[in-house]
Write a protein that holds these residues in place. Structure first.
Motif, PDB file in Angstrom:
ATOM      1  N   THR A  70     -39.012  75.302  35.158  1.00 47.80           N
ATOM      2  CA  THR A  70     -38.248  75.139  36.515  1.00 47.80           C
ATOM      3  C   THR A  70     -38.166  73.733  37.081  1.00 47.80           C
ATOM      4  OG1 THR A  70     -40.366  75.512  37.699  1.00 47.80           O
ATOM      5  CG2 THR A  70     -39.372  77.530  36.976  1.00 47.80           C
ATOM      6  N   ASN A  71     -37.269  73.636  37.739  1.00 42.20           N
ATOM      7  CA  ASN A  71     -37.031  72.452  38.627  1.00 42.20           C
ATOM      8  C   ASN A  71     -37.942  72.240  39.568  1.00 42.20           C
ATOM      9  OD1 ASN A  71     -35.862  69.739  39.069  1.00 42.20           O
ATOM     10  ND2 ASN A  71     -34.378  70.660  40.225  1.00 42.20           N
ATOM     11  N   ILE A  72     -38.136  73.311  40.419  1.00 42.26           N
ATOM     12  CA  ILE A  72     -38.898  73.470  41.621  1.00 42.26           C
ATOM     13  C   ILE A  72     -39.082  75.101  42.150  1.00 42.26           C
ATOM     14  CG2 ILE A  72     -37.007  73.246  43.403  1.00 42.26           C
ATOM     15  CD1 ILE A  72     -39.166  71.619  45.192  1.00 42.26           C
ATOM     16  N   THR A  73     -40.181  75.473  42.598  1.00 47.19           N
ATOM     17  CA  THR A  73     -40.387  76.567  43.188  1.00 47.19           C
ATOM     18  C   THR A  73     -41.064  76.517  44.389  1.00 47.19           C
ATOM     19  OG1 THR A  73     -42.633  76.930  42.185  1.00 47.19           O
ATOM     20  CG2 THR A  73     -40.863  77.585  40.673  1.00 47.19           C
ATOM     21  N   LEU A  74     -40.341  77.265  45.436  1.00 52.70           N
ATOM     22  CA  LEU A  74     -41.007  77.397  46.735  1.00 52.70           C
ATOM     23  C   LEU A  74     -41.169  78.741  47.445  1.00 52.70           C
ATOM     24  CD1 LEU A  74     -37.934  75.133  48.233  1.00 52.70           C
ATOM     25  CD2 LEU A  74     -40.340  74.384  47.836  1.00 52.70           C
ATOM     26  N   GLY A  75     -42.188  78.792  48.159  1.00 54.43           N
ATOM     27  CA  GLY A  75     -42.068  80.150  48.651  1.00 54.43           C
ATOM     28  C   GLY A  75     -42.953  80.316  49.996  1.00 54.43           C
ATOM     29  N   VAL A  76     -42.952  81.554  50.566  1.00 57.17           N
ATOM     30  CA  VAL A  76     -43.973  81.572  52.034  1.00 57.17           C
ATOM     31  C   VAL A  76     -44.459  83.060  51.941  1.00 57.17           C
ATOM     32  CG1 VAL A  76     -41.851  82.643  53.045  1.00 57.17           C
ATOM     33  CG2 VAL A  76     -43.563  81.356  54.526  1.00 57.17           C
ATOM     34  N   GLY A  77     -45.499  83.056  52.455  1.00 58.93           N
ATOM     35  CA  GLY A  77     -46.317  84.249  52.489  1.00 58.93           C
ATOM     36  C   GLY A  77     -46.899  84.587  53.953  1.00 58.93           C
ATOM     37  N   PHE A  78     -46.802  86.068  54.250  1.00 61.02           N
ATOM     38  CA  PHE A  78     -47.269  86.380  55.616  1.00 61.02           C
ATOM     39  C   PHE A  78     -48.425  87.275  55.345  1.00 61.02           C
ATOM     40  CE2 PHE A  78     -42.854  85.353  55.957  1.00 61.02           C
ATOM     41  CZ  PHE A  78     -42.873  84.456  56.867  1.00 61.02           C
ATOM     42  N   LYS A  79     -49.744  87.037  56.118  1.00 64.03           N
ATOM     43  CA  LYS A  79     -50.822  87.950  55.991  1.00 64.03           C
ATOM     44  C   LYS A  79     -51.019  88.835  57.296  1.00 64.03           C
ATOM     45  CE  LYS A  79     -55.726  88.022  54.898  1.00 64.03           C
ATOM     46  NZ  LYS A  79     -55.642  88.941  53.914  1.00 64.03           N
ATOM     47  N   LEU A  80     -50.579  90.014  57.355  1.00 65.86           N
ATOM     48  CA  LEU A  80     -50.801  90.802  58.404  1.00 65.86           C
ATOM     49  C   LEU A  80     -52.111  91.693  58.387  1.00 65.86           C
ATOM     50  CD1 LEU A  80     -46.860  92.109  58.815  1.00 65.86           C
ATOM     51  CD2 LEU A  80     -48.082  89.836  59.647  1.00 65.86           C
ATOM     52  N   SER A  81     -52.252  92.453  59.189  1.00 66.08           N
ATOM     53  CA  SER A  81     -53.695  93.335  59.251  1.00 66.08           C
ATOM     54  C   SER A  81     -53.759  94.074  58.106  1.00 66.08           C
ATOM     55  CB  SER A  81     -53.569  94.167  60.472  1.00 66.08           C
ATOM     56  OG  SER A  81     -52.426  95.012  60.420  1.00 66.08           O
ATOM     57  N   ILE A  82     -52.887  95.004  57.553  1.00 62.52           N
ATOM     58  CA  ILE A  82     -52.987  95.473  56.245  1.00 62.52           C
ATOM     59  C   ILE A  82     -51.977  95.275  55.312  1.00 62.52           C
ATOM     60  CG2 ILE A  82     -53.897  97.694  57.560  1.00 62.52           C
ATOM     61  CD1 ILE A  82     -51.336  98.972  57.305  1.00 62.52           C
ATOM     62  N   LEU A  83     -51.108  94.167  55.714  1.00 63.94           N
ATOM     63  CA  LEU A  83     -49.955  94.011  54.632  1.00 63.94           C
ATOM     64  C   LEU A  83     -49.600  92.639  54.279  1.00 63.94           C
ATOM     65  CD1 LEU A  83     -47.176  95.204  53.403  1.00 63.94           C
ATOM     66  CD2 LEU A  83     -46.041  94.802  55.389  1.00 63.94           C
ATOM     67  N   ASN A  84     -49.565  92.426  53.190  1.00 60.93           N
ATOM     68  CA  ASN A  84     -49.192  90.810  52.828  1.00 60.93           C
ATOM     69  C   ASN A  84     -47.705  90.777  52.395  1.00 60.93           C
ATOM     70  OD1 ASN A  84     -51.550  90.074  53.294  1.00 60.93           O
ATOM     71  ND2 ASN A  84     -52.461  90.122  51.294  1.00 60.93           N
ATOM     72  N   ILE A  85     -46.948  90.027  52.694  1.00 65.19           N
ATOM     73  CA  ILE A  85     -45.501  89.748  52.309  1.00 65.19           C
ATOM     74  C   ILE A  85     -45.432  88.385  51.428  1.00 65.19           C
ATOM     75  CG2 ILE A  85     -43.000  89.710  52.667  1.00 65.19           C
ATOM     76  CD1 ILE A  85     -43.975  91.479  55.441  1.00 65.19           C
ATOM     77  N   ASP A  86     -44.935  88.365  50.362  1.00 66.06           N
ATOM     78  CA  ASP A  86     -44.732  87.190  49.638  1.00 66.06           C
ATOM     79  C   ASP A  86     -43.134  86.940  49.222  1.00 66.06           C
ATOM     80  OD1 ASP A  86     -47.464  85.986  49.816  1.00 66.06           O
ATOM     81  OD2 ASP A  86     -48.174  87.941  48.572  1.00 66.06           O
ATOM     82  N   TYR A  87     -42.719  85.847  49.308  1.00 66.79           N
ATOM     83  CA  TYR A  87     -41.395  85.548  49.120  1.00 66.79           C
ATOM     84  C   TYR A  87     -41.284  84.227  48.058  1.00 66.79           C
ATOM     85  CZ  TYR A  87     -36.733  83.382  48.974  1.00 66.79           C
ATOM     86  OH  TYR A  87     -35.669  82.966  48.638  1.00 66.79           O
ATOM     87  N   ALA A  88     -40.536  84.211  47.030  1.00 64.90           N
ATOM     88  CA  ALA A  88     -40.417  82.937  46.254  1.00 64.90           C
ATOM     89  C   ALA A  88     -39.050  82.662  45.617  1.00 64.90           C
ATOM     90  CB  ALA A  88     -41.303  83.131  44.881  1.00 64.90           C
TER      91      ALA A  88
END
Length: 290
Positions: free
Chosen positions: A238-256
């Motif tokens: 890969t040239n580069i990888t980026l991402g963001v994650g959100f931690k909620l009370s019962i749910l985690n959301i991750d994007y890459a």
């Protein structure tokens, strides 16, 4: 290692350059230590959306001992099948004038994988054990595979840990043509620094043969005060990888987001993952009971 199990990388690990930090994809069985019961779903489409990968995993406990199960599906649709298209004129040399394009059909490649993992803890050492099985089909060709991994995690202190992973230690495939295939084992090693709200890690892997090239994964994660995670990584492909994650009370959301190396003729790839903490969900249910 077993091709399909390389695809199970979730949004968090993907954003970190493929670094094994999250246990959701089952890449390193020792990572289920000190985790809560959860369900995780991940989907990715790569190579200009020609390859579709879906992963579902479940971490559960029996007598307070963790067990992890992961199911993964990879599909490559509409592959041109040209086996019947060449009409040889007798010289046994392919030529474009000998191609009958009406005999080119599309076929699909389908793969299924199942991973089962657990751990044993000895003071600062954690041993991880994984059993995996797979199924592959392309046109009339099929194979059935079984394999095993062993991983070792050593926590030097709260800040630093090192890991050693033997992938496909014993792995074989049987083809419906009557052929047996033995997979070459892979050794992966690395370290992780976990300081306050920052995680930094490096991993190297290599097939057990003299001429095999090393592969590497480097990743950095930062957590802000609002439980938002920012991630950056790089790897051998890969040239580069980026991402963001959100931690909620019962749910985690991750994007890459993945930008492949310049030598690869593919577009950028996006990965989206979700995980639900069953323990937190159970606690919320208890609070709202009449």
């Amino acid at each position: 290692d077993s091709e399909i199990f390389c695809e199970a990388i979730d949004g968090r690990n993907t954003a970190l350059g493929g670094l094994s930090i999250s246990y959701y994809d089952g890449s390193n069985p020792t990572l289920i230590k000190n985790k809560q019961s959860s369900v995780h779903f991940s989907h990715r489409e790569k190579y200009n959306n020609k390859v579709k990968v879906t992963s579902l995993s479940y971490l559960y406990f029996v007598n307070n001992h963790p067990y992890f199960i992961n199911v993964i599906n990879r599909t490559i649709p509409d592959i041109p099948d040209t086996r019947m298209a060449w009409v040889d004129n007798g010289d046994k040399v392919p030529d474009y004038q000998e191609i009958n394009y009406f005999k080119i059909n599309n076929i699909d490649q389908t793969e299924l994988g199942l991973q089962l993992s657990t751990i044993s803890i000895y003071n600062r050492f954690t041993l991880g054990f994984k059993f995996k099985t797979s199924y592959f089909q392309l046109a009339k060709y099929k194979n059935y595979g079984i394999g095993s991994d062993i991983a070792i995690l050593y926590e030097i202190n709260k800040l630093l840990s090192i890991n050693l992973n033997f992938i496909d230690l014993i792995s074989i495939k049987y083809w419906n043509t009557g052929t047996w295939e033995t997979l070459m084992p892979v050794i992966k090693s690395g370290f992780k620094i976990d300081y306050d709200k920052i995680i930094f890690g490096v991993e190297f892997s290599k097939y057990i043969k003299d001429y095999a090239q090393y592969k590497y994964h480097i990743g950095l994660e930062y957590q802000d005060l609002n439980s938002i995670f920012y991630r950056l990584g790089v790897s051998h492909n890969t040239n580069i990888t980026l991402g963001v994650g959100f931690k909620l009370s019962i749910l985690n959301i991750d994007y890459a987001y993945i930008q492949p190396a310049k030598i690869l003729p593919f577009d950028d790839t996006h990965v989206l993952s979700f995980s639900i903490s069953l323990k937190e969900l159970s606690q919320i249910k208890d609070k709202i009971k009449p």
